[in-house]
Design a protein around this motif. Structure first.
Motif, PDB file in Angstrom:
ATOM      1  N   GLN A  27       0.858  -1.191   0.000  1.00 41.27           N
ATOM      2  CA  GLN A  27       0.000   0.000   0.000  1.00 41.27           C
ATOM      3  C   GLN A  27       0.891   1.236   0.000  1.00 41.27           C
ATOM      4  OE1 GLN A  27      -2.661  -0.149   3.341  1.00 41.27           O
ATOM      5  NE2 GLN A  27      -3.406  -2.193   2.823  1.00 41.27           N
ATOM      6  N   LEU A  28       0.361   2.327  -0.529  1.00 45.14           N
ATOM      7  CA  LEU A  28       1.129   3.563  -0.653  1.00 45.14           C
ATOM      8  C   LEU A  28       1.679   4.020   0.699  1.00 45.14           C
ATOM      9  CD1 LEU A  28       2.196   5.774  -2.475  1.00 45.14           C
ATOM     10  CD2 LEU A  28       0.006   6.967  -2.225  1.00 45.14           C
ATOM     11  N   ALA A  29       0.862   3.952   1.744  1.00 46.15           N
ATOM     12  CA  ALA A  29       1.317   4.401   3.069  1.00 46.15           C
ATOM     13  C   ALA A  29       2.525   3.578   3.536  1.00 46.15           C
ATOM     14  CB  ALA A  29       0.184   4.303   4.086  1.00 46.15           C
ATOM     15  N   ILE A  86      10.350   4.531   2.688  1.00 41.91           N
ATOM     16  CA  ILE A  86      11.169   5.662   2.236  1.00 41.91           C
ATOM     17  C   ILE A  86      11.487   6.575   3.422  1.00 41.91           C
ATOM     18  CG2 ILE A  86      11.210   7.711   0.755  1.00 41.91           C
ATOM     19  CD1 ILE A  86       9.438   6.048  -1.213  1.00 41.91           C
ATOM     20  N   SER A  87      10.511   6.757   4.299  1.00 39.35           N
ATOM     21  CA  SER A  87      10.717   7.598   5.485  1.00 39.35           C
ATOM     22  C   SER A  87      11.808   7.030   6.390  1.00 39.35           C
ATOM     23  CB  SER A  87       9.412   7.742   6.280  1.00 39.35           C
ATOM     24  OG  SER A  87       8.450   8.425   5.505  1.00 39.35           O
ATOM     25  N   ALA A  88      11.965   5.723   6.400  1.00 38.59           N
ATOM     26  CA  ALA A  88      13.030   5.102   7.204  1.00 38.59           C
ATOM     27  C   ALA A  88      14.392   5.615   6.748  1.00 38.59           C
ATOM     28  CB  ALA A  88      12.960   3.582   7.096  1.00 38.59           C
ATOM     29  N   LEU A  89      14.578   5.725   5.411  1.00 37.72           N
ATOM     30  CA  LEU A  89      15.850   6.237   4.883  1.00 37.72           C
ATOM     31  C   LEU A  89      16.054   7.695   5.295  1.00 37.72           C
ATOM     32  CD1 LEU A  89      15.689   4.737   1.269  1.00 37.72           C
ATOM     33  CD2 LEU A  89      16.863   3.798   3.276  1.00 37.72           C
ATOM     34  N   PHE A  90      14.988   8.492   5.192  1.00 40.28           N
ATOM     35  CA  PHE A  90      15.119   9.911   5.524  1.00 40.28           C
ATOM     36  C   PHE A  90      15.244  10.134   7.027  1.00 40.28           C
ATOM     37  CE2 PHE A  90      13.693  10.232   1.150  1.00 40.28           C
ATOM     38  CZ  PHE A  90      14.651  11.114   0.672  1.00 40.28           C
ATOM     39  N   LEU A 147      10.095   1.616  11.412  1.00 40.32           N
ATOM     40  CA  LEU A 147       9.264   2.058  10.277  1.00 40.32           C
ATOM     41  C   LEU A 147       9.124   0.955   9.225  1.00 40.32           C
ATOM     42  CD1 LEU A 147      10.452   5.758   9.841  1.00 40.32           C
ATOM     43  CD2 LEU A 147       8.087   5.015  10.229  1.00 40.32           C
ATOM     44  N   VAL A 148      10.230   0.312   8.853  1.00 38.37           N
ATOM     45  CA  VAL A 148      10.107  -0.744   7.836  1.00 38.37           C
ATOM     46  C   VAL A 148       9.388  -1.968   8.396  1.00 38.37           C
ATOM     47  CG1 VAL A 148      12.056   0.006   6.406  1.00 38.37           C
ATOM     48  CG2 VAL A 148      12.447  -1.698   8.188  1.00 38.37           C
ATOM     49  N   THR A 149       9.564  -2.226   9.689  1.00 43.81           N
ATOM     50  CA  THR A 149       8.866  -3.346  10.325  1.00 43.81           C
ATOM     51  C   THR A 149       7.368  -3.090  10.340  1.00 43.81           C
ATOM     52  OG1 THR A 149      10.818  -3.754  11.690  1.00 43.81           O
ATOM     53  CG2 THR A 149       8.768  -4.770  12.409  1.00 43.81           C
ATOM     54  N   GLN A 150       6.979  -1.884  10.690  1.00 43.85           N
ATOM     55  CA  GLN A 150       5.563  -1.503  10.708  1.00 43.85           C
ATOM     56  C   GLN A 150       4.962  -1.600   9.305  1.00 43.85           C
ATOM     57  OE1 GLN A 150       4.907   2.456  12.206  1.00 43.85           O
ATOM     58  NE2 GLN A 150       2.690   2.345  11.934  1.00 43.85           N
ATOM     59  N   ALA A 151       5.686  -1.136   8.305  1.00 39.32           N
ATOM     60  CA  ALA A 151       5.200  -1.192   6.917  1.00 39.32           C
ATOM     61  C   ALA A 151       5.000  -2.646   6.503  1.00 39.32           C
ATOM     62  CB  ALA A 151       6.198  -0.506   5.985  1.00 39.32           C
TER      63      ALA A 151
END
Length: 199
Positions: free
Chosen positions: A145-147, A153-157, A187-191
């Motif tokens: 999903q987009l979110a 991506i937010s994990a990288l930033f 963040l990546v785990t949640q995604a």
């Protein structure tokens, strides 16, 4: 296995080309890229301008070479990631490796942050955008999903922001880096959990 600023500098100190890069970066940080001349770099190194010229003909050559040397681990990470499945373990490993690569290249990224106009004019600006696109492509799951793609991506930033914003936080560099890394991995785990039903 943490990469420290001091460890990075000690490894790089032995060779003349690397000494030129390190001294140039110090001067760029102190007085700005535009206001630093090759003559000043040579003087700080206590070498002739001709000796400096043997390695680098322009300031841009110095920055480009630094960028290529210090971001090689990022290029290697992208290459590795292209051959991995889009699993949670892969995404977590990408974030861990990227955190170490950023720590190793911290002086260069500080220069890029503080000299954004110059970076846009130099070819490293476009090369860095290409690297960021490469990282994006290996960390997001195109079917997510987009979110969840945004979370990855937010994990990288988060790692980028942490490098520049955490100087004022308590603890040594490595402890702060680990705290920022923990948030990025979350963040990546949640995604992944959202996309794969909490798996």
């Amino acid at each position: 296995m943490g990469v420290t600023m001091d460890g990075t500098k000690q490894q790089r100190r032995g060779n003349t080309r690397q000494r030129i890069q390190d001294v140039a970066l110090e001067l760029f940080a102190e007085q700005g890229y535009e206001k630093t001349s090759l003559r000043e770099i040579a003087e700080r190194l206590d070498v002739t301008k001709a000796a400096l010229y043997y390695h680098f003909k322009t300031k841009e050559e110095i920055i480009v070479s630094l960028f290529e040397d210090l971001t090689k681990p990022i290029g290697d990470l992208i290459e590795w990631g292209r051959h991995q499945p889009h699993t949670l373990e892969t995404k977590q490993e990408i974030v861990r490796r990227y955190s170490l690569a950023l720590a190793g290249a911290e002086p260069l990224f500080r220069f890029m942050q503080e000299n954004q106009a110059t970076v846009r004019e130099l070819r490293i600006g476009e090369t860095f955008k290409d690297r960021m696109r490469g990282l994006r492509d290996i960390i997001i799951d195109p079917e997510a999903q987009l979110a969840d793609q945004v979370r990855c991506i937010s994990a990288l930033f988060t790692l980028h922001a942490g490098m520049f914003m955490m100087q004022d936080l308590e603890g040594d560099f490595e402890k702060r880096r680990e705290a920022v890394l923990e948030v990025a991995v979350d963040l990546v785990t949640q995604a992944h959990g959202s996309t794969h039903g909490g798996a």
